[in-house]
Design a protein around this motif. Structure first.
Motif, PDB file in Angstrom:
ATOM      1  N   UNK A 440     -62.391 -19.547 -24.829  1.00 35.71           N
ATOM      2  CA  UNK A 440     -61.157 -18.781 -24.615  1.00 35.71           C
ATOM      3  C   UNK A 440     -59.913 -19.647 -24.855  1.00 35.71           C
ATOM      4  N   UNK A 441     -59.967 -20.904 -24.443  1.00 32.56           N
ATOM      5  CA  UNK A 441     -58.815 -21.797 -24.566  1.00 32.56           C
ATOM      6  C   UNK A 441     -58.465 -22.098 -26.017  1.00 32.56           C
ATOM      7  N   UNK A 442     -59.479 -22.213 -26.876  1.00 33.60           N
ATOM      8  CA  UNK A 442     -59.270 -22.638 -28.260  1.00 33.60           C
ATOM      9  C   UNK A 442     -59.037 -21.478 -29.226  1.00 33.60           C
ATOM     10  N   UNK A 443     -59.307 -20.263 -28.794  1.00 33.93           N
ATOM     11  CA  UNK A 443     -59.308 -19.115 -29.705  1.00 33.93           C
ATOM     12  C   UNK A 443     -57.957 -18.894 -30.387  1.00 33.93           C
ATOM     13  N   UNK A 444     -56.867 -19.130 -29.679  1.00 40.61           N
ATOM     14  CA  UNK A 444     -55.549 -18.782 -30.215  1.00 40.61           C
ATOM     15  C   UNK A 444     -55.096 -19.729 -31.320  1.00 40.61           C
ATOM     16  N   UNK A 445     -55.353 -21.013 -31.161  1.00 41.97           N
ATOM     17  CA  UNK A 445     -54.987 -21.960 -32.221  1.00 41.97           C
ATOM     18  C   UNK A 445     -55.798 -21.700 -33.483  1.00 41.97           C
ATOM     19  N   UNK A 446     -57.068 -21.362 -33.310  1.00 39.04           N
ATOM     20  CA  UNK A 446     -57.905 -21.034 -34.468  1.00 39.04           C
ATOM     21  C   UNK A 446     -57.355 -19.785 -35.149  1.00 39.04           C
ATOM     22  N   UNK A 447     -57.029 -18.772 -34.358  1.00 36.13           N
ATOM     23  CA  UNK A 447     -56.504 -17.525 -34.919  1.00 36.13           C
ATOM     24  C   UNK A 447     -55.199 -17.759 -35.668  1.00 36.13           C
ATOM     25  N   UNK A 448     -54.277 -18.515 -35.057  1.00 35.47           N
ATOM     26  CA  UNK A 448     -52.979 -18.761 -35.702  1.00 35.47           C
ATOM     27  C   UNK A 448     -53.164 -19.497 -37.022  1.00 35.47           C
ATOM     28  N   UNK A 449     -54.041 -20.477 -37.058  1.00 33.04           N
ATOM     29  CA  UNK A 449     -54.244 -21.278 -38.269  1.00 33.04           C
ATOM     30  C   UNK A 449     -54.746 -20.423 -39.420  1.00 33.04           C
ATOM     31  N   UNK A 450     -55.697 -19.544 -39.141  1.00 29.17           N
ATOM     32  CA  UNK A 450     -56.237 -18.678 -40.199  1.00 29.17           C
ATOM     33  C   UNK A 450     -55.188 -17.651 -40.624  1.00 29.17           C
ATOM     34  N   UNK A 451     -54.444 -17.104 -39.687  1.00 24.72           N
ATOM     35  CA  UNK A 451     -53.390 -16.153 -40.039  1.00 24.72           C
ATOM     36  C   UNK A 451     -52.340 -16.795 -40.940  1.00 24.72           C
ATOM     37  N   UNK A 452     -51.956 -18.021 -40.626  1.00 24.27           N
ATOM     38  CA  UNK A 452     -50.958 -18.722 -41.434  1.00 24.27           C
ATOM     39  C   UNK A 452     -51.509 -19.044 -42.813  1.00 24.27           C
ATOM     40  N   UNK A 453     -52.792 -19.326 -42.876  1.00 23.34           N
ATOM     41  CA  UNK A 453     -53.424 -19.592 -44.166  1.00 23.34           C
ATOM     42  C   UNK A 453     -53.437 -18.342 -45.040  1.00 23.34           C
ATOM     43  N   UNK A 454     -53.687 -17.195 -44.431  1.00 24.71           N
ATOM     44  CA  UNK A 454     -53.739 -15.933 -45.181  1.00 24.71           C
ATOM     45  C   UNK A 454     -52.350 -15.467 -45.613  1.00 24.71           C
ATOM     46  N   UNK A 455     -51.362 -15.624 -44.733  1.00 23.87           N
ATOM     47  CA  UNK A 455     -49.988 -15.186 -45.045  1.00 23.87           C
ATOM     48  C   UNK A 455     -49.047 -16.350 -44.764  1.00 23.87           C
ATOM     49  N   UNK A 456     -48.954 -17.306 -45.691  1.00 23.78           N
ATOM     50  CA  UNK A 456     -48.128 -18.500 -45.443  1.00 23.78           C
ATOM     51  C   UNK A 456     -46.638 -18.208 -45.387  1.00 23.78           C
ATOM     52  N   UNK A 457     -46.203 -17.136 -46.074  1.00 24.82           N
ATOM     53  CA  UNK A 457     -44.778 -16.787 -46.093  1.00 24.82           C
ATOM     54  C   UNK A 457     -44.610 -15.297 -45.824  1.00 24.82           C
ATOM     55  N   UNK A 458     -43.477 -14.956 -45.283  1.00 23.63           N
ATOM     56  CA  UNK A 458     -43.162 -13.553 -44.961  1.00 23.63           C
ATOM     57  C   UNK A 458     -43.106 -12.729 -46.228  1.00 23.63           C
ATOM     58  N   UNK A 459     -43.835 -11.622 -46.219  1.00 23.59           N
ATOM     59  CA  UNK A 459     -43.826 -10.709 -47.368  1.00 23.59           C
ATOM     60  C   UNK A 459     -44.112  -9.291 -46.916  1.00 23.59           C
ATOM     61  N   UNK A 460     -43.126  -8.405 -47.101  1.00 27.43           N
ATOM     62  CA  UNK A 460     -43.318  -7.011 -46.746  1.00 27.43           C
ATOM     63  C   UNK A 460     -44.163  -6.294 -47.802  1.00 27.43           C
ATOM     64  N   UNK A 461     -44.851  -5.260 -47.397  1.00 27.69           N
ATOM     65  CA  UNK A 461     -45.605  -4.421 -48.315  1.00 27.69           C
ATOM     66  C   UNK A 461     -44.661  -3.349 -48.852  1.00 27.69           C
ATOM     67  N   UNK A 462     -44.476  -3.295 -50.125  1.00 27.72           N
ATOM     68  CA  UNK A 462     -43.488  -2.376 -50.712  1.00 27.72           C
ATOM     69  C   UNK A 462     -44.100  -1.308 -51.589  1.00 27.72           C
ATOM     70  N   UNK A 463     -45.443  -1.315 -51.784  1.00 32.56           N
ATOM     71  CA  UNK A 463     -46.052  -0.396 -52.743  1.00 32.56           C
ATOM     72  C   UNK A 463     -46.994   0.613 -52.096  1.00 32.56           C
ATOM     73  N   UNK A 464     -46.763   0.925 -50.809  1.00 36.08           N
ATOM     74  CA  UNK A 464     -47.589   1.935 -50.139  1.00 36.08           C
ATOM     75  C   UNK A 464     -46.791   3.216 -49.941  1.00 36.08           C
TER      76      UNK A 464
END
Length: 464
Positions: A440-464
């Motif tokens: 439970x203690x480590x889950x959030x850092x792991x989650x944040x790291x993968x999220x940042x890897x998937x979306x390194x920069x802010x980008x809105x979805x404009x084609x939906x």
């Protein structure tokens, strides 16, 4: 424009969402508070209890996927009424779990299927109906927030209504044991479950789409939309972004949404961290009972203190990104920076078992910090969806992520049940909790790291 001229009706809607979430968690908490006594009365093992909670989490996970679609399809007002009707009925059904379990056992035996015990079968059915309805709460609430709040206020509004979970978790240990002690455990399920029908009336009266809401001023409606008609852009703080989050009115398929890394970032964040919250929500009373020998009346104060702490985390965490947004960051980037800081706080849970010999208050307070961080994390994680996706797909993306979070919760619950039975049989139950607290203690850092890897920069979805 001053706030008086602008109007504050959007906060009335936030208040309704807050009370809905409070009811949601009140209904969800009744079983966990009665679990030590029900386990003794019906002879449940830790694995039996894990199976009952896992049914809730599994049905909740699958239902979240469809709940998001239903909310986007029929609209926030009708979807919320449908959801709370179903979950209130499911909450009340728990009081009749034994006769229902007998019917299930008879039906299964007629097909030559060996059923689980009558009590387990009945509670499983009740939890399944509860989960089916409760799955609609967050997709509908997040969509309502996207409809009624500009981006700069959404995580704060989400933090406020999400703190209803903590109020529900505080009220439950104050009300449920008292009701059960005086009128029996069945009355606790019936009395708490009936509250949802009162909320429905207020929602029917006070909620309409912003453009149809007669109580909403034109100035407040313009502020909510925050759109510069001449440029098609949205101004927030000192930065400008495209108005991609407008509602195009069309339904977007799940397959199309799964084609975006932004969806997968949200999905992974939910999968890794939802199970942590549910673990503490469902297992804390049993933990205090198993490791410190506490009775249900003795558990009330520690749980009230812990969930009071989480309320502060939810509201404070919702406000925290504005610190970065006011310094020129986009809402998404501000949220991600805030979430990195928040992800560090659950690490204190690693000390809960090593220092637990001092007093039961040590793990309670350390876990309180961890759960406060979860609520702060959750308020921001939900809002990343409305940062990047148009309004017509917000509930659907929340539903997809909610399904992933629910499946993560099933996994955590099953692992917990197995660990506690295994180490409990060895007389080392504390080892099982040490392992679970570490994950439970480590889950959030792991989650944040993968999220940042998937979306390194802010980008809105404009084609939906």
């Amino acid at each position: 424009m001053n706030s008086q001229a602008l109007g504050k009706y959007r906060w009335t809607i936030c208040g309704l969402l807050f009370f809905a979430t409070t009811v949601n968690y009140l209904d969800r908490q009744v079983l966990s508070l009665l679990a030590p006594d029900l386990s003794k009365e019906f002879g449940w093992s830790n694995s039996d209890y894990a199976n009952i909670t896992a049914v809730f989490q599994f049905v909740y996970a699958i239902s979240m996927l469809f709940a998001g679609r239903v909310v986007d399809k029929i609209g926030t007002k009708q979807a919320f009424i449908l959801a709370i009707s179903i979950w209130s009925v499911g909450a009340i059904m728990h009081a009749y779990s034994i006769p229902m379990g007998s019917e299930i056992a008879q039906i299964l035996s007629s097909f030559g299927i060996a059923a689980v015990s009558v009590s387990v079968a009945g509670f499983m059915l009740s939890r399944a109906v509860l989960a089916l309805g409760e799955a609609g709460n967050f997709p509908a609430a997040i969509k309502a927030t996207a409809e009624y709040f500009p981006k700069r206020e959404r995580s704060f509004a989400t933090g406020i209504f999400n703190s209803g979970a903590n109020i529900g978790a505080i009220l439950a240990p104050l009300l449920v044991p008292w009701i059960a002690e005086n009128w029996g455990w069945q009355s606790a399920f019936i009395g708490i479950g009936a509250i949802g029908f009162i909320w429905m009336l207020a929602w029917w009266i006070y909620y309409d789409k912003p453009e149809e809401q007669k109580r909403l001023s034109a100035a407040e409606l313009n502020y909510i939309n925050e759109t510069d008609a001449s440029t098609g852009s949205t101004t927030t703080g000192s930065f400008t972004t495209t108005a991609a989050t407008a509602d195009s009115g069309k339904t977007v398929s799940w397959l199309a949404l799964l084609g975006y890394k932004q969806t997968w970032a949200f999905v992974f964040g939910k999968f890794m961290t939802d199970g942590v919250w549910w673990f503490f929500l469902f297992w804390l009373p049993k933990y205090l009972s198993a490791q410190y020998g506490m009775q249900k009346t003795e558990i009330t104060l520690p749980l009230a203190v812990l969930y009071s702490m989480t309320m502060i985390g939810s509201i404070g965490g919702g406000w925290f990104p504005t610190f970065f947004i006011n310094r020129g960051h986009s809402p998404y980037d501000g949220r991600m920076k805030a979430m990195l800081v928040i992800a560090l706080f659950p690490l204190v849970v690693l000390l809960a078992q090593p220092l637990g010999y001092l007093s039961f208050w040590v793990p309670v307070l350390l876990i309180g910090i961890g759960t406060s961080a979860h609520q702060a994390w959750s308020a921001n994680l939900f809002t990343t969806v409305s940062d990047m996706f148009p309004k017509n797909s917000v509930a659907s993306v929340v539903g997809i992520g909610g399904m992933a979070g629910g499946l993560g919760g099933v996994l955590v619950s099953k692992i917990g049940g197995w660990l506690f039975d295994y180490y409990g049989a060895l007389g080392q139950i504390q080892t099982g909790y040490t392992i679970m607290f570490s994950g439970c203690a480590l889950a959030y850092l792991i989650a944040w790291s993968v999220m940042k890897l998937l979306v390194p920069r802010y980008k809105e979805i404009t084609d939906l």
